[in-house]
Design a protein around this motif. Structure first.
Motif, PDB file in Angstrom:
ATOM      1  N   PRO A 177      -1.053  24.876 -14.033  1.00  0.00           N
ATOM      2  CA  PRO A 177      -2.330  24.157 -13.938  1.00  0.00           C
ATOM      3  C   PRO A 177      -2.196  22.818 -14.654  1.00  0.00           C
ATOM      4  N   THR A 178      -2.687  21.757 -14.059  1.00  0.00           N
ATOM      5  CA  THR A 178      -2.546  20.433 -14.670  1.00  0.00           C
ATOM      6  C   THR A 178      -3.838  19.635 -14.567  1.00  0.00           C
ATOM      7  N   TRP A 179      -4.151  18.977 -15.687  1.00  0.00           N
ATOM      8  CA  TRP A 179      -5.414  18.259 -15.822  1.00  0.00           C
ATOM      9  C   TRP A 179      -5.121  16.807 -16.204  1.00  0.00           C
ATOM     10  N   GLY A 180      -5.761  15.857 -15.572  1.00  0.00           N
ATOM     11  CA  GLY A 180      -5.656  14.464 -16.025  1.00  0.00           C
ATOM     12  C   GLY A 180      -6.758  14.205 -17.049  1.00  0.00           C
ATOM     13  N   VAL A 181      -6.375  13.642 -18.199  1.00  0.00           N
ATOM     14  CA  VAL A 181      -7.378  13.387 -19.240  1.00  0.00           C
ATOM     15  C   VAL A 181      -8.314  12.258 -18.799  1.00  0.00           C
ATOM     16  N   ASP A 182      -7.711  11.180 -18.298  1.00  0.00           N
ATOM     17  CA  ASP A 182      -8.521  10.006 -17.947  1.00  0.00           C
ATOM     18  C   ASP A 182      -9.458  10.298 -16.765  1.00  0.00           C
ATOM     19  N   ARG A 183      -8.941  11.084 -15.817  1.00  0.00           N
ATOM     20  CA  ARG A 183      -9.825  11.463 -14.701  1.00  0.00           C
ATOM     21  C   ARG A 183     -10.936  12.387 -15.179  1.00  0.00           C
ATOM     22  N   SER A 184     -10.661  13.184 -16.222  1.00  0.00           N
ATOM     23  CA  SER A 184     -11.720  14.021 -16.801  1.00  0.00           C
ATOM     24  C   SER A 184     -12.804  13.132 -17.399  1.00  0.00           C
ATOM     25  N   PHE A 200       0.835  -1.194   0.000  1.00  0.00           N
ATOM     26  CA  PHE A 200       0.000   0.000   0.000  1.00  0.00           C
ATOM     27  C   PHE A 200       0.871   1.246   0.000  1.00  0.00           C
ATOM     28  N   ARG A 201       0.238   2.363  -0.430  1.00  0.00           N
ATOM     29  CA  ARG A 201       0.882   3.661  -0.232  1.00  0.00           C
ATOM     30  C   ARG A 201       0.571   4.089   1.185  1.00  0.00           C
ATOM     31  N   ALA A 202       1.605   4.304   1.990  1.00  0.00           N
ATOM     32  CA  ALA A 202       1.406   4.587   3.416  1.00  0.00           C
ATOM     33  C   ALA A 202       0.547   5.825   3.629  1.00  0.00           C
ATOM     34  N   PHE A 233     -10.716   1.846 -11.590  1.00  0.00           N
ATOM     35  CA  PHE A 233     -10.940   1.930 -13.035  1.00  0.00           C
ATOM     36  C   PHE A 233      -9.877   2.849 -13.636  1.00  0.00           C
ATOM     37  N   ILE A 234     -10.248   3.864 -14.409  1.00  0.00           N
ATOM     38  CA  ILE A 234      -9.237   4.695 -15.068  1.00  0.00           C
ATOM     39  C   ILE A 234      -8.770   5.858 -14.184  1.00  0.00           C
ATOM     40  N   PHE A 235      -9.148   5.840 -12.893  1.00  0.00           N
ATOM     41  CA  PHE A 235      -8.735   6.941 -12.015  1.00  0.00           C
ATOM     42  C   PHE A 235      -7.228   6.941 -11.788  1.00  0.00           C
ATOM     43  N   ARG A 236      -6.685   5.796 -11.420  1.00  0.00           N
ATOM     44  CA  ARG A 236      -5.250   5.715 -11.178  1.00  0.00           C
ATOM     45  C   ARG A 236      -4.674   4.537 -11.957  1.00  0.00           C
ATOM     46  N   THR A 237      -3.942   4.851 -12.999  1.00  0.00           N
ATOM     47  CA  THR A 237      -3.333   3.812 -13.825  1.00  0.00           C
ATOM     48  C   THR A 237      -1.838   4.106 -13.910  1.00  0.00           C
ATOM     49  N   ARG A 238      -1.106   3.186 -14.523  1.00  0.00           N
ATOM     50  CA  ARG A 238       0.341   3.406 -14.598  1.00  0.00           C
ATOM     51  C   ARG A 238       0.719   4.149 -15.862  1.00  0.00           C
ATOM     52  N   GLU A 239      -0.211   4.200 -16.790  1.00  0.00           N
ATOM     53  CA  GLU A 239       0.000   4.912 -18.044  1.00  0.00           C
ATOM     54  C   GLU A 239      -1.235   5.782 -18.212  1.00  0.00           C
ATOM     55  N   PHE A 240      -1.069   7.085 -18.316  1.00  0.00           N
ATOM     56  CA  PHE A 240      -2.245   7.961 -18.390  1.00  0.00           C
ATOM     57  C   PHE A 240      -1.886   9.213 -19.180  1.00  0.00           C
ATOM     58  N   GLU A 241      -2.894  10.039 -19.418  1.00  0.00           N
ATOM     59  CA  GLU A 241      -2.633  11.250 -20.196  1.00  0.00           C
ATOM     60  C   GLU A 241      -2.854  12.499 -19.355  1.00  0.00           C
ATOM     61  N   GLN A 242      -2.031  13.483 -19.635  1.00  0.00           N
ATOM     62  CA  GLN A 242      -2.164  14.767 -18.941  1.00  0.00           C
ATOM     63  C   GLN A 242      -2.347  15.893 -19.950  1.00  0.00           C
ATOM     64  N   MET A 243      -2.969  16.963 -19.489  1.00  0.00           N
ATOM     65  CA  MET A 243      -3.017  18.213 -20.252  1.00  0.00           C
ATOM     66  C   MET A 243      -2.407  19.226 -19.275  1.00  0.00           C
ATOM     67  N   GLU A 298      -8.578  13.583  -6.033  1.00  0.00           N
ATOM     68  CA  GLU A 298      -8.027  14.604  -6.938  1.00  0.00           C
ATOM     69  C   GLU A 298      -8.428  14.420  -8.401  1.00  0.00           C
ATOM     70  N   LEU A 299      -8.922  15.524  -8.960  1.00  0.00           N
ATOM     71  CA  LEU A 299      -9.223  15.558 -10.399  1.00  0.00           C
ATOM     72  C   LEU A 299      -8.092  16.306 -11.097  1.00  0.00           C
ATOM     73  N   TYR A 300      -7.808  17.527 -10.632  1.00  0.00           N
ATOM     74  CA  TYR A 300      -6.773  18.369 -11.231  1.00  0.00           C
ATOM     75  C   TYR A 300      -5.937  19.032 -10.129  1.00  0.00           C
ATOM     76  N   GLY A 301      -4.825  19.635 -10.539  1.00  0.00           N
ATOM     77  CA  GLY A 301      -3.995  20.361  -9.583  1.00  0.00           C
ATOM     78  C   GLY A 301      -3.556  21.706 -10.145  1.00  0.00           C
ATOM     79  N   LEU A 302      -3.249  22.613  -9.246  1.00  0.00           N
ATOM     80  CA  LEU A 302      -2.733  23.925  -9.640  1.00  0.00           C
ATOM     81  C   LEU A 302      -1.601  24.256  -8.672  1.00  0.00           C
ATOM     82  N   PHE A 305       3.837   8.335 -17.400  1.00  0.00           N
ATOM     83  CA  PHE A 305       3.951   6.973 -16.869  1.00  0.00           C
ATOM     84  C   PHE A 305       4.405   7.021 -15.411  1.00  0.00           C
ATOM     85  N   ARG A 306       3.696   6.320 -14.554  1.00  0.00           N
ATOM     86  CA  ARG A 306       4.117   6.239 -13.150  1.00  0.00           C
ATOM     87  C   ARG A 306       3.899   4.818 -12.664  1.00  0.00           C
ATOM     88  N   ASN A 307       4.916   4.264 -12.046  1.00  0.00           N
ATOM     89  CA  ASN A 307       4.804   2.907 -11.538  1.00  0.00           C
ATOM     90  C   ASN A 307       4.083   2.944 -10.194  1.00  0.00           C
TER      91      ASN A 307
END
Ligand code: ATP
Length: 443
Positions: free
Chosen positions: A311-318, A100-102, A189-199, A270-274, A180-182
């Motif tokens: 400002p950063t947006w996750g495509v898959d979380r969108s 787990f992530r502590a 589902f597509i909320f947290r994957t190891r390969e995803f897209e950002q805007m 989290e959906l997006y970050g700033l 890409f994040r290990n």
């Protein structure tokens, strides 16, 4: 938005059933937490990306875009601090050995997988960068990393963009692409994957002389992000929570971060970050590369390293948030009340009966005119299977805002029925006015 606990399961099932998202490598038993976008999923995702690019890059005179390589020289990640700092704390249940992530579980409680209170191992920092080798020799010297964020290329290319685009500060660089994040615990589902897209956008500002000076730009982007969420994604403001990240939890580069969180069915997350990244990145890349990345003010001749609002947006979380937000159930149907601009198909065209050539011919003409003329509306679905009720049902589930049916009356007076997804009303509209009628309601 439905509050049912099993909403997530229903969405995953609809995504599979209708071709939004399939499990990755499914015929080989699947590949944990990898997902493929299907025929309508890719349209929805592309619509989100295109809308974003148009709104934040093309329609602004203070923005330009780039599209950089996924694998950058390892020196980039050395300078950015990712090799040293891009880690999450990893703990393992002493009974079932699940990792787990502590920071995402309560380690004083029993393990959520096996239910035993055997305790957890000491937290170890685990670097999330995906490693690979460049060339055939798998040696230390050939190690490279897939980018864990799109941001760094925008700093590394800062000088090239500046020299070629004639932009003056303040201005920003935008990019859409894979990261890409290990991840230790991917999921939901597509909320947290190891390969995803950002805007992502890196917005360069003058060196602030006070907190107000950078906060002004921070607030501008905060407003832009909120308006994107509400106006473009159609998400209700009450489903969004802004989390001011506490100082002690800020990333190594950030002086202030807000997380825009969405009420997902599995919890608020989290959906997006700033973030205000100060001059952290340009400073480090300047020092480590030996290149002068300073900007020269055209008026005063002053040279300085700009500061950055990100400002950063996750495509898959969108995509996931839009699906959750638009999912509707009624007694006799399920439908996605997608904002029409995001809908995979803008309309569907049906001949009332498949075995009446005159109906099929007219319906084909209408389908062609709506989808391929200079004034095309976008992708238009065609369906001549089953009865009209079944066709409505399947278009509702993929969120098609209008269904056009060519019936016998159409052959006499050149009108068609246009069924509205949300209201189920079916006014008759002249075939000649169809494009304008639909276009007005979409755009
Ligand atoms: P989290 O806290 O959920 O791990 P983060 O704060 O590390 O996310 P950022 O580094 O700010 O995320 O990344 C920017 C955006 O990219 C996030 O707001 C999110 O939309 C998206 N994102 C980050 N990690 C993932 C992932 N593993 N899968 C899908 N999208 C992600």
């Amino acid at each position: 938005m439905s509050n049912e606990k099993d909403l997530m399961e229903k969405i995953v099932s609809l995504c599979k059933r209708r071709g939004f998202v399939f499990p990755g490598s499914e015929i080989y038993g699947g590949f944990a937490n990898s997902w493929n976008y299907g025929p309508v999923g890719v349209e929805l995702k592309n619509n989100i990306k295109q809308l974003w690019w148009k709104r934040f890059v093309q329609q602004r005179s203070d923005m330009v875009g780039i599209d950089a390589a996924l694998i950058m020289k390892p020196a980039v990640w050395e300078a950015s601090g990712h090799l040293k700092n891009f880690s999450d704390p990893l703990v393992e249940c002493k009974n079932c050995h699940t990792r787990f992530r502590a920071d995402k579980i309560d380690i004083t409680k029993p393990c959520e997988i096996c239910g035993k209170a055997a305790g957890f191992t000491e937290a170890k920092m685990f670097n999330l960068m995906f490693k690979t080798f460049i060339g055939p020799a798998e040696e230390q010297a050939n190690i490279a990393y897939f980018r864990p964020e799109t941001a760094q290329a925008m700093f590394v290319d800062f000088k090239n963009v500046l020299d070629t685009s004639r932009k003056t500060i303040p201005f920003g660089i935008g990019q859409i692409g894979k990261a890409f994040r290990n991840e230790i615990t991917p999921g939901n589902f597509i909320f947290r994957t190891r390969e995803f897209e950002q805007m992502e956008i890196e917005y360069f500002i003058p060196v602030p002389k006070s907190d107000e000076e950078w906060n002004k730009y921070f607030e501008m982007w905060r407003g832009n992000m909120l308006s994107w969420i509400k106006d473009d994604l159609g998400i209700l403001p009450e489903h969004i929570h802004e989390l001011e990240v506490p100082k002690e939890e800020l990333a190594h580069y950030s002086k202030r971060t807000i997380d825009f969180e969405y009420h997902f069915p599995f919890g608020v997350d989290e959906l997006y970050g700033l973030a205000y990244r100060t001059d952290f990145d340009l400073k480090n890349h300047s020092e480590k590369s030996g290149q002068d990345l300073r900007y020269t003010d055209p008026q005063t001749g002053e040279k300085y390293l700009p500061h950055v609002i990100e400002p950063t947006w996750g495509v898959d979380r969108s995509v996931l948030a839009v699906l959750c937000e638009s999912y509707r159930e009624e007694a006799d149907r399920v439908y996605l009340s997608l904002p029409p601009k995001l809908a995979p198909y803008k309309a569907a065209v049906f001949p009332l009966l498949k075995n009446k050539p005159e109906l099929v011919k007219k319906a084909k003409e209408i389908h062609l005119a709506l989808s391929t003329s200079n004034l095309a509306l976008g992708p238009i679905a065609w369906d001549d299977r089953g009865n009209v009720g079944k066709r409505y049902y399947s278009q509702d589930e993929i969120g098609t805002p209008f269904c056009v049916t060519v019936d016998f009356q159409s052959l006499e007076d050149n009108t068609v029925t246009v069924r509205n997804r949300d209201t189920k009303e079916q006014p008759r509209v002249g075939a000649g006015e169809l494009r304008d009628y639909i276009s007005k309601q979409i755009y």
